[in-house]
Design a protein around this motif. Structure first.
Motif, PDB file in Angstrom:
ATOM      1  N   ALA A  43      -5.509  -7.368   7.159  1.00 44.63           N
ATOM      2  CA  ALA A  43      -6.519  -8.117   6.406  1.00 44.63           C
ATOM      3  C   ALA A  43      -6.128  -8.180   4.935  1.00 44.63           C
ATOM      4  N   GLN A  44      -6.836  -9.043   4.198  1.00 43.13           N
ATOM      5  CA  GLN A  44      -6.647  -9.142   2.745  1.00 43.13           C
ATOM      6  C   GLN A  44      -8.001  -8.912   2.079  1.00 43.13           C
ATOM      7  N   PRO A  45      -8.319  -7.660   1.742  1.00 42.15           N
ATOM      8  CA  PRO A  45      -9.638  -7.342   1.187  1.00 42.15           C
ATOM      9  C   PRO A  45      -9.860  -7.874  -0.221  1.00 42.15           C
ATOM     10  N   ALA A  46      -8.777  -8.122  -0.950  1.00 42.68           N
ATOM     11  CA  ALA A  46      -8.885  -8.603  -2.329  1.00 42.68           C
ATOM     12  C   ALA A  46      -7.614  -9.354  -2.681  1.00 42.68           C
ATOM     13  N   PRO A  47      -7.650 -10.154  -3.740  1.00 41.74           N
ATOM     14  CA  PRO A  47      -6.431 -10.856  -4.156  1.00 41.74           C
ATOM     15  C   PRO A  47      -5.294  -9.862  -4.416  1.00 41.74           C
ATOM     16  N   ASN A  48      -4.147 -10.148  -3.863  1.00 37.52           N
ATOM     17  CA  ASN A  48      -2.949  -9.335  -4.050  1.00 37.52           C
ATOM     18  C   ASN A  48      -3.056  -7.949  -3.409  1.00 37.52           C
ATOM     19  N   LYS A  49      -4.047  -7.736  -2.541  1.00 33.03           N
ATOM     20  CA  LYS A  49      -4.220  -6.469  -1.835  1.00 33.03           C
ATOM     21  C   LYS A  49      -4.269  -6.741  -0.328  1.00 33.03           C
ATOM     22  N   TYR A  50      -3.577  -5.893   0.437  1.00 29.61           N
ATOM     23  CA  TYR A  50      -3.502  -6.102   1.883  1.00 29.61           C
ATOM     24  C   TYR A  50      -3.735  -4.788   2.625  1.00 29.61           C
ATOM     25  N   THR A  51      -4.530  -4.875   3.683  1.00 33.25           N
ATOM     26  CA  THR A  51      -4.740  -3.729   4.561  1.00 33.25           C
ATOM     27  C   THR A  51      -3.642  -3.740   5.613  1.00 33.25           C
ATOM     28  N   LEU A  52      -2.936  -2.606   5.731  1.00 28.75           N
ATOM     29  CA  LEU A  52      -1.785  -2.507   6.620  1.00 28.75           C
ATOM     30  C   LEU A  52      -2.012  -1.466   7.699  1.00 28.75           C
ATOM     31  N   GLU A  53      -1.362  -1.680   8.824  1.00 25.38           N
ATOM     32  CA  GLU A  53      -1.261  -0.657   9.866  1.00 25.38           C
ATOM     33  C   GLU A  53       0.206  -0.266   9.976  1.00 25.38           C
ATOM     34  N   PHE A  54       0.500   1.005   9.702  1.00 20.95           N
ATOM     35  CA  PHE A  54       1.874   1.468   9.800  1.00 20.95           C
ATOM     36  C   PHE A  54       2.253   1.751  11.249  1.00 20.95           C
ATOM     37  N   PHE A  55       3.537   2.014  11.472  1.00 22.43           N
ATOM     38  CA  PHE A  55       4.085   2.216  12.813  1.00 22.43           C
ATOM     39  C   PHE A  55       3.384   3.329  13.574  1.00 22.43           C
ATOM     40  N   ASP A  56       2.847   4.332  12.859  1.00 17.05           N
ATOM     41  CA  ASP A  56       2.221   5.484  13.518  1.00 17.05           C
ATOM     42  C   ASP A  56       0.726   5.311  13.731  1.00 17.05           C
ATOM     43  N   GLY A  57       0.199   4.116  13.436  1.00 22.39           N
ATOM     44  CA  GLY A  57      -1.220   3.844  13.622  1.00 22.39           C
ATOM     45  C   GLY A  57      -2.078   4.097  12.410  1.00 22.39           C
ATOM     46  N   SER A  58      -1.549   4.729  11.374  1.00 22.81           N
ATOM     47  CA  SER A  58      -2.324   4.970  10.155  1.00 22.81           C
ATOM     48  C   SER A  58      -2.536   3.656   9.394  1.00 22.81           C
ATOM     49  N   ARG A  59      -3.632   3.602   8.658  1.00 22.32           N
ATOM     50  CA  ARG A  59      -3.970   2.377   7.927  1.00 22.32           C
ATOM     51  C   ARG A  59      -4.191   2.679   6.449  1.00 22.32           C
ATOM     52  N   THR A  60      -3.819   1.737   5.636  1.00 18.94           N
ATOM     53  CA  THR A  60      -4.002   1.885   4.195  1.00 18.94           C
ATOM     54  C   THR A  60      -3.951   0.514   3.546  1.00 18.94           C
ATOM     55  N   THR A  61      -4.188   0.478   2.241  1.00 23.30           N
ATOM     56  CA  THR A  61      -4.131  -0.779   1.482  1.00 23.30           C
ATOM     57  C   THR A  61      -2.990  -0.701   0.480  1.00 23.30           C
ATOM     58  N   ARG A  62      -2.201  -1.751   0.414  1.00 21.09           N
ATOM     59  CA  ARG A  62      -1.082  -1.820  -0.513  1.00 21.09           C
ATOM     60  C   ARG A  62      -1.139  -3.134  -1.287  1.00 21.09           C
ATOM     61  N   SER A  63      -0.608  -3.075  -2.512  1.00 26.90           N
ATOM     62  CA  SER A  63      -0.491  -4.300  -3.299  1.00 26.90           C
ATOM     63  C   SER A  63       0.680  -5.114  -2.779  1.00 26.90           C
ATOM     64  N   ARG A  64       0.692  -6.393  -3.116  1.00 26.37           N
ATOM     65  CA  ARG A  64       1.741  -7.286  -2.621  1.00 26.37           C
ATOM     66  C   ARG A  64       3.122  -6.836  -3.091  1.00 26.37           C
ATOM     67  N   SER A  65       3.194  -6.198  -4.250  1.00 24.17           N
ATOM     68  CA  SER A  65       4.483  -5.785  -4.794  1.00 24.17           C
ATOM     69  C   SER A  65       5.141  -4.683  -3.991  1.00 24.17           C
ATOM     70  N   ARG A  66       4.376  -4.015  -3.117  1.00 18.99           N
ATOM     71  CA  ARG A  66       4.914  -2.925  -2.299  1.00 18.99           C
ATOM     72  C   ARG A  66       5.093  -3.343  -0.852  1.00 18.99           C
ATOM     73  N   ILE A  67       5.185  -4.646  -0.638  1.00 21.15           N
ATOM     74  CA  ILE A  67       5.349  -5.190   0.711  1.00 21.15           C
ATOM     75  C   ILE A  67       6.506  -6.177   0.703  1.00 21.15           C
ATOM     76  N   PHE A  68       7.413  -6.025   1.662  1.00 21.54           N
ATOM     77  CA  PHE A  68       8.523  -6.964   1.804  1.00 21.54           C
ATOM     78  C   PHE A  68       8.464  -7.614   3.177  1.00 21.54           C
ATOM     79  N   THR A  69       8.538  -8.932   3.215  1.00 21.66           N
ATOM     80  CA  THR A  69       8.591  -9.655   4.487  1.00 21.66           C
ATOM     81  C   THR A  69      10.049  -9.900   4.873  1.00 21.66           C
ATOM     82  N   MET A  70      10.239 -10.392   6.086  1.00 23.59           N
ATOM     83  CA  MET A  70      11.588 -10.663   6.571  1.00 23.59           C
ATOM     84  C   MET A  70      12.278 -11.790   5.810  1.00 23.59           C
TER      85      MET A  70
END
Length: 311
Positions: A43-70
């Motif tokens: 999800a995207q709870p706020a501008p430039n913020k994204y809720t992520l699910e990591f490989f182990d099932g844990s969830r957190t929110t990261r800014s766009r600058s800490r996310i790399f796409t393919m």
């Protein structure tokens, strides 16, 4: 002290990159613990913020600058952290276990008691839903259709469809539990339910072991000659009475029932309490948690495998 490359947050992505992200579903490498790990955007709870699910099932929110796409160059150069999924075991651990024999004996009961102290919250949560597990374990044959409406694994486990039975183990997922919790829960249920389910017990033939009754009765009686004479009538009556008991070829049905029916049902009940959802919704949640192919898809795009990244 100079900061390493993994300590420095990458430069912020431009607005076009932000708009191109697929929400939900984008597969990415996300920053955490000074490394990057496979994750997917929920999800995207706020501008430039994204809720992520990591490989182990844990969830957190990261800014766009800490996310790399393919589609970004840094996806292929950022430092990757070690990962391990349920069922994975590092090759070096296997080799060490084979080459290094245990130096001192391990007390399984003491080890299990220590684990219970560590997972005391999980034990309390499972105690709260134990009544539902007892209902499955003590369900008689004539009540199976009714119980199957609550847990469809009951119909498959006691049914005649061999192919469906073979698929039951693949339907077991750790859900929201981590690997250590999942493994402990499996051992806990095996301790609690160490007898076959009632439906299996009722369907097994009861053997009349008349020939062995005398020998088994003598083993259980510690009467000396004087007491045997004084209680001759009682002893004769005991020897004449046949012993009726259920003899199992092995513990396989019991073990399979725990791991293929009780374990997934316990995880569903725990998920219901945690997520405040229905039983059907918890089943769907557990199925989603069992999907790990997307992790391999991310690693394949990066050009590595899980074996290269295990702890």
């Amino acid at each position: 002290m100079a900061k390493s490359a993994s300590d420095v947050a990458p430069a912020a992505a431009d607005e076009s990159d932000t708009e191109s992200l697929k929400v939900p579903g984008e597969l990415v490498l996300a920053y955490g613990l000074r490394k990057y790990y496979p994750a997917r955007i929920l999800a995207q709870p706020a501008p430039n913020k994204y809720t992520l699910e990591f490989f182990d099932g844990s969830r957190t929110t990261r800014s766009r600058s800490r996310i790399f796409t393919m589609y970004e160059s840094k996806f292929y150069t950022c430092p990757l952290g070690a990962i391990r999924l349920v069922g994975d075991e590092p090759i070096q651990n296997i080799k060490q276990r084979i080459d290094s024999p245990c130096k001192k004996p391990v007390d399984p009961e003491a080890d299990f008691d220590r684990e219970k102290a560590v997972f005391h919250k999980l034990v309390a949560n499972v105690q709260a839903i134990k009544v539902h597990l007892d209902a499955l374990h003590q369900c008689p044959l004539d009540k199976l259709p009714l119980m199957a409406e609550v847990e469809d694994r009951m119909a498959v486990f006691f049914g005649s469809d061999i192919n469906a039975k073979r698929l039951l183990p693949s339907r077991v997922s750790k859900g929201h539990l981590n690997r250590a919790e999942f493994d402990f829960l499996s051992r806990l249920l095996s301790k609690w339910y160490d007898t076959p389910p009632l439906a299996i017990s009722n369907s097994l033939p009861i053997e009349n072991t008349k020939e062995s009754s005398k020998e088994e009765t003598v083993k259980t009686c510690t009467l000396n000659n004087d007491k045997l004479s004084a209680n001759k009538d009682i002893a004769v009556a005991q020897l004449a009475e046949p012993v009726h008991r259920i003899r199992l070829a092995d513990a396989k049905p019991c073990v399979e029932f725990v791991h293929e029916v009780l374990l997934p049902h316990a995880i569903k009940r725990l998920t219901m309490a945690k997520e405040d959802c229905t039983l059907a919704e918890s089943e769907a949640f557990m199925a989603r948690a069992n999907e790990t192919h997307w992790v391999d898809q991310i690693l394949a795009a990066r050009g590595v495998s899980r074996d290269n990244l295990q702890i």
